[in-house]
Each structure stands twice: as C-alpha cells, then as structure tokens.
Design an enzyme around this catalytic site. Structure first.
Site, PDB file in Angstrom:
ATOM      1  N   TYR A 111       2.849   5.954  10.856  1.00  0.00           N
ATOM      2  CA  TYR A 111       3.558   4.802  12.048  1.00  0.00           C
ATOM      3  C   TYR A 111       3.984   3.432  11.075  1.00  0.00           C
ATOM      4  O   TYR A 111       4.121   2.722  11.096  1.00  0.00           O
ATOM      5  CB  TYR A 111       2.292   3.896  11.879  1.00  0.00           C
ATOM      6  CG  TYR A 111       0.956   3.894  11.132  1.00  0.00           C
ATOM      7  CD1 TYR A 111       1.231   2.984   9.889  1.00  0.00           C
ATOM      8  CD2 TYR A 111      -0.196   4.827  11.235  1.00  0.00           C
ATOM      9  CE1 TYR A 111       0.577   2.753   7.986  1.00  0.00           C
ATOM     10  CE2 TYR A 111      -1.200   4.259  10.171  1.00  0.00           C
ATOM     11  CZ  TYR A 111      -0.786   3.635   8.890  1.00  0.00           C
ATOM     12  OH  TYR A 111      -1.608   4.105   7.798  1.00  0.00           O
ATOM     13  N   ARG A 119       1.010  -1.050  -0.335  1.00  0.00           N
ATOM     14  CA  ARG A 119       0.085  -0.041  -0.200  1.00  0.00           C
ATOM     15  C   ARG A 119       0.807   1.484  -0.142  1.00  0.00           C
ATOM     16  O   ARG A 119       1.430   1.371   0.645  1.00  0.00           O
ATOM     17  CB  ARG A 119      -0.838   0.078   1.404  1.00  0.00           C
ATOM     18  CG  ARG A 119      -2.307   0.720   1.079  1.00  0.00           C
ATOM     19  CD  ARG A 119      -2.879   0.962   2.699  1.00  0.00           C
ATOM     20  NE  ARG A 119      -1.621   2.060   3.502  1.00  0.00           N
ATOM     21  CZ  ARG A 119      -2.143   1.777   4.448  1.00  0.00           C
ATOM     22  NH1 ARG A 119      -2.946   0.591   5.201  1.00  0.00           N
ATOM     23  NH2 ARG A 119      -1.807   2.625   5.353  1.00  0.00           N
ATOM     24  N   HIS A 169      -4.113   4.176   3.701  1.00  0.00           N
ATOM     25  CA  HIS A 169      -5.073   3.671   4.333  1.00  0.00           C
ATOM     26  C   HIS A 169      -6.553   4.224   4.052  1.00  0.00           C
ATOM     27  O   HIS A 169      -6.654   3.707   2.639  1.00  0.00           O
ATOM     28  CB  HIS A 169      -5.518   3.179   5.667  1.00  0.00           C
ATOM     29  CG  HIS A 169      -6.706   2.574   6.463  1.00  0.00           C
ATOM     30  ND1 HIS A 169      -6.622   1.346   5.796  1.00  0.00           N
ATOM     31  CD2 HIS A 169      -7.795   2.980   6.482  1.00  0.00           C
ATOM     32  CE1 HIS A 169      -7.797   1.000   5.628  1.00  0.00           C
ATOM     33  NE2 HIS A 169      -8.382   1.844   6.249  1.00  0.00           N
TER      34      HIS A 169
END
Ligand SMILES: Cc1ncc(C[n+]2csc(CCOP(=O)(O)OP(=O)(O)O)c2C)c(N)n1
Ligand SMILES: [Mg+2]
Length: 358
Positions: free
Chosen positions: A269, A256, A260
């Site tokens: 993160y 990815r 998100h």
C-alpha cells in the site's frame, strides 16, 4: 465579525536531517558527548527490533510492532521523565520502556505471548504494552487524577499513535485532562500511518497538536526524528504538569520505516520510493552526524557500541528462549487481583482437565 480567539501551533527542532544545529541546544545537550546515552538507547532499540523480527520470522516470537525510524520518540520522551513519573505506553514504545528499566527479556516475553513479560521488575508503576488503540488514554487520565488528588507532584506520559487521535476515547481522556488540569502529557507518535491508512485519510486537521486546543490545553509539534527536540519539549510539558498547570500534547512528527507489524506487508500500500526518501531523515543517522562533527565520534567507537548493543540483545534473546514455559492456568493470572467467580471456575476446570490428561 471580530476575532474572539486565536491559536497557533509551534514547531520545534534543534538538529536538521544532516545533523546540523539549527537552534541553540538545550542545557542537557550543551556538551555533545552528554548525548551519548540517548544515542546508545536508540541503537539498542534498533538492535532489539531487528532481533525481535528475526525471532518472529523463525517462529519464536508472536506478532511484533517495530519502532524502526521512530527511536527518537521513545527515547526522547523517556529521557525527559523522572523515575517516579508513570509511562502509559501504546505498543511501539520499546525505546521508552528500555530506557525506563523494563528489561529486554520482559519485552521479548510479552511479545512471545508470556504474560510475565508485562509485569516489570523495574518500573513497577509503568503500565504494560497496550494494543487496543487509544484505550490507554483514559487509563493515563485516571492515573493523573490519582496523582493530583494525592498532591504527589508527579506526571503521567501517555504515548499514542496518530491513528489513535481519531478515536473517541482519546478525545474523552483529553477533555477530562483539560477540564481537571491533570498532570498528564500526551505524546503523539505521528508516524504517518495507522496500518495501511495514511495520516491524510484519518483526519482533516492540519496538525495533530491542535487537537489539544479543543480540550483547552497547549499542543506543540516537534521533529520526532530529532531526539533533542522530543526530549526538550516533553521535559517542558512535564514541568508544566508538575507545576499544576495541566496537560500538554506533544506531536512528534516521524515516519514508520518498517511494516506496521510482522503481520503486515507495507509494500502493498505504499511506494518504496517514499520510504527511501524518509530514510534520509531517520533519527540515528542524524545524531551520529552531529556526534561525528561536534564530538569527534569515531568509526571505532561506533563499531564498539553497535557490538555492545548487539551482544546485550543476543544475551537477552538467549535468556528469553531459555525461560521455562508457563503453566496453562497462567492465562487467568495476570488480569485481576481477585478472579471473578466465573473465571475462577474455568481456571479450576482447566487444572482438573490438565490433571486428568497427565
Ligand atoms: C481498538 C482497536 N481497533 C483496531 C485495532 C487494530 N489496530 C492495531 S494498530 C492500528 C493502527 C494504529 O495506528 P496508530 O495509532 O497511528 O499507531 P501506529 O501503529 O502507527 O504506531 C489498528 C487499527 C486495535 N488494535 N485496537
Ligand atoms: Mg501511526
């Protein structure tokens, strides 16, 4: 002790990250230019994603989940399907949906909160976007059971994320699919993340493909940034399903590259350096390198195609922005064939209130 069962998981790849063939290409890729529709579909998906993010950032679309870097999964799996197969997507399969004939206006509408965007004029039997993680797996098993009972010779393709494979309903669906030999293919889009939770913190399984083994059917891993590999393995799995041999799980290993969703900030993160590294493996660049080398794909052709995709996306965005708003009672109108009495009462009350408020 004696060995009573042995399992193995195979990995499939045709193009390496430099776009160099590492195995004999399947028949659909025999002539390099035959891959152009796949290439265009991946470019279109990327262009659609960029526009959707821009619309969200300017307050004209809701939260949006982009497929940046994962275009080969959606396009690969959809290009393996026949029109009468059924796609049961999660929420990151816009590449598959566009290939299947869902329109960009429909997709913008859905992500803009307009329920009409889940009611496709094209692939009528494909399921709409499913945001509740993993809940589309039992739906897919149900559709596959119906196909089997009717002896239809069609297949269901169920798309799931890596995180979804940690959920009970996904195991339940796979278990039933295995024991009833249902014509369903589970395609796991392993993009390494479930929001901020890395793959390593979700499951101790060495591969996600092996989760099929417990359910009694084969699992295979493919390079999910190689559209040829995704299409080839999903095609084989669909052929197996149609022949009555039962389900298959295809784990597409990808990454990815984006957040998100537009409600996320992945820099909080994960390390940017990890992401930059992964950009080198992304699927569009890989196929472009192959096309340049094997088909003489030119800069001019590339620019023309990018321009054509951008214009199509812009036209769809304009059409979406020009849609008349839905009436308020439409929030009741897209879930049930017949409204349950309690909701029918609420709908009537809303209409009355709207009337009173002029
Ligand atoms: C049942 C359920 N629980 C939690 C959420 C919140 N949520 C949305 S996406 C997501 C992670 C999904 O990860 P994965 O299956 O890997 O799919 P990806 O987003 O990476 O495509 C979660 C936990 C949800 N939508 N549905
Ligand atoms: Mg994921």
């Amino acid at each position: 002790m004696t060995v009573i069962a042995k399992f193995e998981i195979n990995f499939s790849r045709f193009l390496d990250s430099e776009g160099r063939p590492v195995a004999a290409l399947p028949a659909f890729a025999a002539r390099p230019r035959d891959l152009l529709p796949l290439y265009r579909a991946m470019l279109l998906t990327r262009s659609f994603d960029a526009k959707a993010i821009a619309l969200q950032r300017t307050g004209r679309l809701g939260t949006y989940a982009s497929a940046l870097g994962q275009e080969a999964v959606g396009v690969g799996l959809a290009s393996a399907m026949r029109p009468d197969d059924v796609l049961v997507p999660a929420f990151r399969e816009q590449g598959a949906q566009l290939w299947r004939g869902v329109t960009m206006v429909e997709l913008f509408s859905f992500w803009g909160g307009d329920e009409r965007g889940g009611d496709y004029a094209g692939p009528r039997q494909d399921f709409p976007v499913c945001v509740p993680v993993g809940t589309n797996a039992p739906h897919a098993a149900g559709v596959a059971l119906a196909m089997k009972l009717r002896g239809e010779g069609r297949a269901v393709i169920c798309a799931l994320g890596d995180g979804a494979t940690s959920k009970g309903d996904v195991y339940e669906a796979m278990n039933l699919a295995g024991v009833w030999r249902l014509p369903v293919v589970f395609v796991i889009n392993n993009n390494q993340w479930a929001i901020s939770v890395p793959r390593s913190a979700q499951t101790a399984a060495e591969t996600l493909a092996q989760k099929a083994i417990a359910a009694g059917f084969p699992g295979v891993q493919v390079d999910g940034n190689d559209v040829i590999a995704v299409r080839h393995e999903v095609e084989a799995a669909i052929a197996r399903a149609r022949s009555g041999a039962g389900p298959t799980l295809v784990e597409a290993v990808t990454y990815r590259l984006g957040d998100h969703t537009t409600a996320d900030d992945a820099s909080r993160y994960r390390d940017d350096s990890q992401v930059s590294q992964r950009w080198r493996e992304e699927p569009i660049l890989r196929l472009r390198r192959y096309l340049t080398e094997a088909a003489g794909w030119t800069k001019q052709e590339e620019e023309a195609l990018i321009g054509e995709c951008g214009a199509a996306v812009d036209a769809a965005a304009d059409a979406y922005l020009g849609l008349p708003p839905q009436p308020p009672e439409s929030i009741f109108d897209h879930l049930y064939a017949t409204l349950p009495p309690s909701l029918a009462d609420q709908r009537a009350a809303l209409l009355q209130q709207a009337g009173e408020n002029g």
